[in-house]
Design an enzyme around this catalytic site. Structure first.
Site, short mmCIF file in Angstrom:
data_model
loop_
_atom_site.label_atom_id
_atom_site.label_comp_id
_atom_site.label_asym_id
_atom_site.label_seq_id
_atom_site.Cartn_x
_atom_site.Cartn_y
_atom_site.Cartn_z
N HIS A 30 0.83 -1.20 0.10
CA HIS A 30 -0.07 -0.58 0.12
C HIS A 30 1.01 1.10 -0.57
O HIS A 30 0.21 2.46 0.64
CB HIS A 30 -0.71 0.03 1.49
CG HIS A 30 -1.56 -0.91 0.65
ND1 HIS A 30 -2.94 -1.48 -0.16
CD2 HIS A 30 -2.40 -1.24 2.01
CE1 HIS A 30 -3.85 -2.64 -0.18
NE2 HIS A 30 -3.72 -2.33 1.31
N HIS A 84 -11.77 -10.63 4.32
CA HIS A 84 -11.29 -9.30 3.65
C HIS A 84 -11.51 -9.51 1.98
O HIS A 84 -10.64 -10.77 1.55
CB HIS A 84 -10.14 -8.66 4.35
CG HIS A 84 -9.63 -7.29 3.54
ND1 HIS A 84 -10.90 -6.55 2.95
CD2 HIS A 84 -9.12 -6.95 3.23
CE1 HIS A 84 -10.22 -5.14 2.55
NE2 HIS A 84 -8.43 -5.87 3.09
N GLU A 86 -9.72 -7.52 -0.24
CA GLU A 86 -8.47 -6.96 -0.77
C GLU A 86 -7.87 -8.63 -1.38
O GLU A 86 -7.78 -9.27 -0.50
CB GLU A 86 -7.68 -6.28 0.12
CG GLU A 86 -6.88 -5.42 -0.29
CD GLU A 86 -6.61 -4.52 -0.01
OE1 GLU A 86 -5.91 -3.62 -0.01
OE2 GLU A 86 -6.40 -4.56 1.84
N ASP A 88 -4.47 -9.45 -0.84
CA ASP A 88 -3.69 -10.28 -0.57
C ASP A 88 -3.98 -11.16 0.63
O ASP A 88 -3.19 -12.09 1.18
CB ASP A 88 -2.36 -8.87 0.01
CG ASP A 88 -3.79 -8.02 0.70
OD1 ASP A 88 -4.30 -7.34 0.59
OD2 ASP A 88 -3.53 -7.77 2.20
N HIS A 153 -9.87 -2.02 6.84
CA HIS A 153 -9.91 -0.93 6.40
C HIS A 153 -10.15 -0.75 4.70
O HIS A 153 -10.49 0.08 4.47
CB HIS A 153 -8.17 -0.50 6.04
CG HIS A 153 -7.43 -1.07 5.23
ND1 HIS A 153 -7.15 -0.40 3.94
CD2 HIS A 153 -7.60 -2.64 5.26
CE1 HIS A 153 -6.18 -1.68 3.91
NE2 HIS A 153 -6.94 -2.50 4.20
N ASP A 172 -7.07 -7.99 9.21
CA ASP A 172 -5.91 -6.43 9.35
C ASP A 172 -5.37 -6.01 9.99
O ASP A 172 -4.01 -4.76 10.53
CB ASP A 172 -6.50 -5.44 8.88
CG ASP A 172 -5.57 -5.85 6.88
OD1 ASP A 172 -4.45 -6.41 5.84
OD2 ASP A 172 -6.07 -5.11 5.72
N TYR A 198 3.08 -0.39 11.14
CA TYR A 198 1.16 -0.98 10.75
C TYR A 198 -0.30 -0.15 10.89
O TYR A 198 -0.98 -0.11 10.02
CB TYR A 198 1.10 -2.91 10.57
CG TYR A 198 0.07 -3.37 9.44
CD1 TYR A 198 0.67 -3.86 8.58
CD2 TYR A 198 -1.09 -2.84 10.51
CE1 TYR A 198 -0.36 -4.50 8.55
CE2 TYR A 198 -2.32 -3.79 9.33
CZ TYR A 198 -1.89 -4.76 8.55
OH TYR A 198 -3.46 -5.44 7.80
N HIS A 231 -1.44 -10.36 9.02
CA HIS A 231 -0.40 -10.67 7.97
C HIS A 231 0.78 -10.26 9.57
O HIS A 231 0.28 -9.83 10.43
CB HIS A 231 -0.33 -9.09 7.80
CG HIS A 231 -0.51 -9.07 6.37
ND1 HIS A 231 -0.91 -9.71 5.53
CD2 HIS A 231 -1.63 -8.03 5.97
CE1 HIS A 231 -1.23 -9.63 4.41
NE2 HIS A 231 -2.46 -8.35 4.77
#
Length: 253
Positions: A30, A84, A86, A88, A153, A172, A198, A231
């Protein structure tokens, strides 16, 4: 199970496994640098039925599938929980769906995003079920409680709590970017600086949603023994420390 790529399955609790992937060479996330690489964490929960919580970034699909295969045949998965959308977190969905008819559990806001990414892979024919805060999935001896975390997010964000083992799969939230073959905080030393970076880059703009979410955990009486983010490492020994850090960062803002 001790090689960095094909092995490394870690049992978090009885019937609960980390089956994610390690990105040793990842240096950007990001728009901010990640000199220590990162991980894409995927978790397998086995009761009488089985659920996979999140997948991994698409180039690492094979790594995830090899880890799952050390425990069960991926075709035997009953559910895939999408915390989520996204990429990743979800990038390997299409590859995984080639091997399993597992039902996908996802928030209402996640469905349009899913079809935007995977329509060409036939996502409109996938078996989807919308879940919301308070919904539960009984796997037989393992119960997943779903918690919408809107705008933490993305609009579709969700977290999942495994009630019997008190593990919060926190998406996240509480993450960090660290590439390591170790999975727990007590194995790698102090990672609060990475967690702070982060937080500052991913979650700090979403101050009010984060306050609401922490309040939701309190109202529902959720007190995890482990926090397993998407993560980085899993919080266990230092779990009180990261919760207190988040509260202090919110106050400071």
């Amino acid at each position: 199970m001790d090689t960095e790529e094909t092995g490394g399955v870690v049992e978090l609790s009885s019937g609960v496994y980390w089956v994610g992937a390690i990105d040793w060479n990842g240096r950007d996330f990001h728009g901010f640098t990640t000199p220590g690489g990162t991980t894409y964490n995927s978790y397998l929960v086995i009761g009488e039925k089985t659920a996979l919580i999140d997948t991994v970034k698409s180039p690492f699909a094979g790594e995830m599938l090899r880890r799952i295969s050390q425990i069960i045949d991926p075709s035997k998965l009953d559910y895939i929980v999408v915390n989520h959308m996204e990429l990743d977190h979800s990038g390997s969905l299409a590859e995984l769906k080639k091997q399993t008819d597992a039902k996908i559990l996802i928030t209402k806001k996640g469905i349009d995003i899913l079809n935007g990414y995977f329509k060409s892979s036939g996502s409109e024919n996938w078996d989807l079920e919308v879940v919301k805060t308070g919904d539960q999935l009984d796997l037989g001896g393992k119960t997943l409680l779903f918690l919408e975390a809107t705008m933490l997010h993305w609009p579709d964000s969700m977290e999942t709590f495994l009630k019997e083992d008190r593990i919060l799969f926190s998406n996240d939230g509480f993450g960090q970017h660290i590439a390591t073959s170790k999975r727990y905080d007590f194995e790698v030393g102090d990672v609060l600086p990475e967690a702070a970076e982060y937080y500052a880059n991913i979650l700090m703009p979403f101050h009010m949603p984060l306050l609401r979410y922490l309040g939701l955990l309190t109202r529902l009486g959720i007190e995890p023994l482990q926090i397993a983010p998407s993560h980085g490492i899993i919080w266990k020994r230092d779990l009180p420390k990261i919760l207190e850090a988040y509260r202090s960062w919110l106050v400071e803002r």
